[in-house]
Enzyme design. Structure first.
Site, PDB file in Angstrom:
ATOM      1  N   GLY A 194      22.501   0.543  -1.954  1.00 58.95           N
ATOM      2  CA  GLY A 194      22.669   1.010  -0.582  1.00 58.95           C
ATOM      3  C   GLY A 194      22.775   2.513  -0.520  1.00 58.95           C
ATOM      4  NE  ARG A 246      21.722  11.761   6.849  1.00 61.15           N
ATOM      5  CZ  ARG A 246      21.709  11.675   5.538  1.00 61.15           C
ATOM      6  NH1 ARG A 246      20.868  12.408   4.844  1.00 61.15           N
ATOM      7  NH2 ARG A 246      22.512  10.857   4.904  1.00 61.15           N
ATOM      8  CB  THR A 292       0.902   3.579  -4.772  1.00 61.87           C
ATOM      9  OG1 THR A 292       2.114   3.110  -5.358  1.00 61.87           O
ATOM     10  CG2 THR A 292       0.287   4.629  -5.691  1.00 61.87           C
ATOM     11  CD  GLU A 327       3.431   0.764 -10.523  1.00 69.41           C
ATOM     12  OE1 GLU A 327       3.737  -0.429 -10.537  1.00 69.41           O
ATOM     13  OE2 GLU A 327       3.253   1.394  -9.469  1.00 69.41           O
ATOM     14  N   GLY A 332       0.781  -1.232   0.000  1.00 62.13           N
ATOM     15  CA  GLY A 332       0.000   0.000   0.000  1.00 62.13           C
ATOM     16  C   GLY A 332       0.810   1.278   0.000  1.00 62.13           C
ATOM     17  CD  GLU A 356      17.200  -1.757  -9.272  1.00 61.57           C
ATOM     18  OE1 GLU A 356      17.362  -2.355 -10.339  1.00 61.57           O
ATOM     19  OE2 GLU A 356      16.608  -0.671  -9.193  1.00 61.57           O
ATOM     20  CD  GLN A 384       8.451  -2.220  -6.046  1.00 61.19           C
ATOM     21  OE1 GLN A 384       8.185  -2.684  -4.941  1.00 61.19           O
ATOM     22  NE2 GLN A 384       7.645  -2.341  -7.080  1.00 61.19           N
ATOM     23  NE  ARG A 405      -4.624   3.264  -6.324  1.00 62.82           N
ATOM     24  CZ  ARG A 405      -3.617   2.466  -5.988  1.00 62.82           C
ATOM     25  NH1 ARG A 405      -2.684   2.165  -6.882  1.00 62.82           N
ATOM     26  NH2 ARG A 405      -3.543   1.956  -4.784  1.00 62.82           N
TER      27      ARG A 405
END
Length: 509
Positions: free
Chosen positions: A403, A444, A233, A257, A231, A401, A378, A266
């Site tokens: 760090g 931070r 999005t 997307e 959820g 994908e 993701q 939505r």
């Protein structure tokens, strides 16, 4: 006789080098280059002044490049820099004869009296170098534009990438004395004190989340991550609806997307509490049509600007973001989602390196525009293979994908719905039916922790638990399992009982 002397003078003077590539003189300042090199060899502290301004390639003459490289090598090795040590370093590297021998080195030091103006001179050299880079960039693009076999869209991406890379290399920000910074900080504290809620940033509409964050802060990069069907999005859209409809804060939403129409559908489902499937097929009941007519006014005129460009590059985003801030006063940017962006026009050895560049660029853009940027991300599949309540809980190492995303982000939030994994109770014994955990894993500027929100999958809507008019569902009545539309929750599966009726009419927006 005068004519003869004039001819001799012309023969004696050496013309500046001509770049045959362009057929005319390139921007240059040879006398200034020599003055800089001479000053570096008579003042041991001069290199510290210019080391962040000049590089060997900043010099137009090749021999000046070699001399500056020798000076830089000596300085980095913490050795003395003077005429003798530079000559020795050039001889050691085999470049002494290439620069004109000891005589040229000696001439450089005798033609300058002091290093008083070295910073000013260094900036002249740097500006000439940047001008040459721009000429080279423009020439390459021009040549390719004349080539009929080159795709113009690809060329645009390459041009944006190359120009961005060039600007990043030459973008320098000087240090600031602390007094004006303190004044700015005090001003922010005073504004916060004037607000009863203590918010200094863009409010989300979720009370407990705002208590921890004080709202989304200027110049922050916030990553909102989660596995598909969690959820994320829906959470971003619920926040966007709160921000633009309740607080009237101008917001830009870049959807890589979904199309604009899907996104607005939505939002309508969220705002008007109408199931997404009914909005798609138009089979609304009379009371739902009435609710649509009344609540759609909350979205009409809202300062929300939507862009559904597929495969958006980080360079296109920068251009559009600057325009949105300048023309519409946008105070917040949302991106759905980071992994669908690209950095076309730049060369990378791996996708991880490209994502790192995108992440770093988003953080730089947030600082430049002084607004928060929220980017959805993701998570990798590692979550699915782990067991138990804590095992299914997302971790920073699950960011997909790169760090660098974790490193660049000021905040990292995870959207997690334990009931999706058939977990209905947390470690404190709280009921998790219909609930979502917003996990603040990195912060931070403040504390980390969890915020519980009510999730209404049939409306793709997140709510404050205290604001929700839904009665808690007993554990034996079933479970909510969201169906997936575009990789996110949209509506409950067929057969799931509808929410109970509202006691006092439709739920307020």
């Amino acid at each position: 006789m005068a004519e003869n002397n004039s001819a001799k003078t012309r023969r004696a003077s050496k013309p500046a080098p001509v770049d045959n590539t362009y057929g005319h003189l390139q921007p240059q300042a040879l006398d200034v280059e020599r003055a800089v090199l001479g000053a570096l060899m008579i003042d041991r502290d001069a290199y510290a002044v210019v080391c962040e301004i000049l590089y060997p390639e900043s010099f137009y003459e090749q021999r000046n490049q070699l001399i500056y490289e020798a000076i830089r090598s000596l300085s980095l090795a913490e050795k003395p820099v003077d005429m003798l040590t530079v000559t020795d370093e050039l001889e050691r590297s085999g470049n002494l004869e290439k620069v004109g021998g000891p005589l040229y080195i000696s001439e450089l030091t005798t033609k300058v009296a002091s290093s008083a103006n070295i910073e000013y001179h260094a900036r002249i050299v740097a500006q000439k170098f940047l001008a040459r880079q721009l000429i080279s960039f423009a020439s390459v693009i021009e040549t390719k534009a004349f080539d009929g076999t080159v795709d113009v869209d690809d060329l645009m991406q390459e041009a944006e990438g190359s120009l961005f890379e060039l600007s990043q290399r030459n973008m320098k920000k000087d240090y600031t004395q602390i007094d004006p910074v303190i004044s700015n900080a005090i001003e922010v504290i005073q504004k916060a004190a004037a607000n009863k809620d203590g918010l200094t940033g863009v409010p989300t509409g979720y009370h407990k989340l705002d208590d921890i964050t004080s709202g989304w802060q200027p110049s922050d990069l916030v990553i909102i991550a989660g596995r598909p069907a969690m959820g994320k999005t829906s959470f971003a859209l619920s926040m966007a609806k709160n921000i633009v409809a309740d607080f009237r804060v101008p917001t830009a939403f870049f959807s890589l997307e979904m199309s604009n129409v899907q996104l607005v559908n939505r939002l309508i489902s969220n705002c008007c509490e109408i199931q997404g499937s009914k909005i798609l097929n138009g089979q609304l009941k009379p009371d739902e049509w009435d609710r649509l007519d009344k609540r759609i006014n909350n979205l009409l005129g809202a300062p929300l600007y939507v862009d559904d460009t597929p495969g958006l590059s980080v360079f296109e985003l920068r251009t559009k973001a600057r325009r949105l801030v300048r023309e519409h006063g946008v105070k917040l940017i949302m991106i759905d989602y980071l992994q669908l962006m690209n950095a076309n026009g730049m060369r990378f050895s791996s996708r991880q390196e490209e994502v790192s560049t995108i992440s770093r660029s988003l953080k730089g853009l947030a600082k430049e525009l002084d607004i928060p940027i929220l980017a959805l991300s993701q998570l990798n599949r590692g979550v699915e293979s782990r067991e138990g309540l804590e095992g299914k809980r997302p971790q920073l190492s699950d960011l997909r994908e790169s760090g660098a995303i974790e490193q660049d982000a000021d905040m990292v939030l995870f959207v997690h719905r334990p009931e999706y994994y058939h977990i209905y109770q947390d470690e404190k014994g709280r009921d998790l039916h219909g609930m979502a955990q917003i996990i603040i894993a990195k912060h931070r500027k403040g504390a980390t922790g969890d915020v519980l929100l009510t999730f209404r999958g049939e409306f793709t809507r997140f709510e404050n638990p205290e604001d929700s008019s839904l009665r808690p569902m007993p554990a034996n009545e079933g479970e909510i399992v969201g169906s997936k539309v575009n990789g996110d929750d949209m509506a409950p599966m067929d057969g799931f009982p509808p929410p109970p009726p509202f006691a006092d009419g439709p739920m307020p927006f």
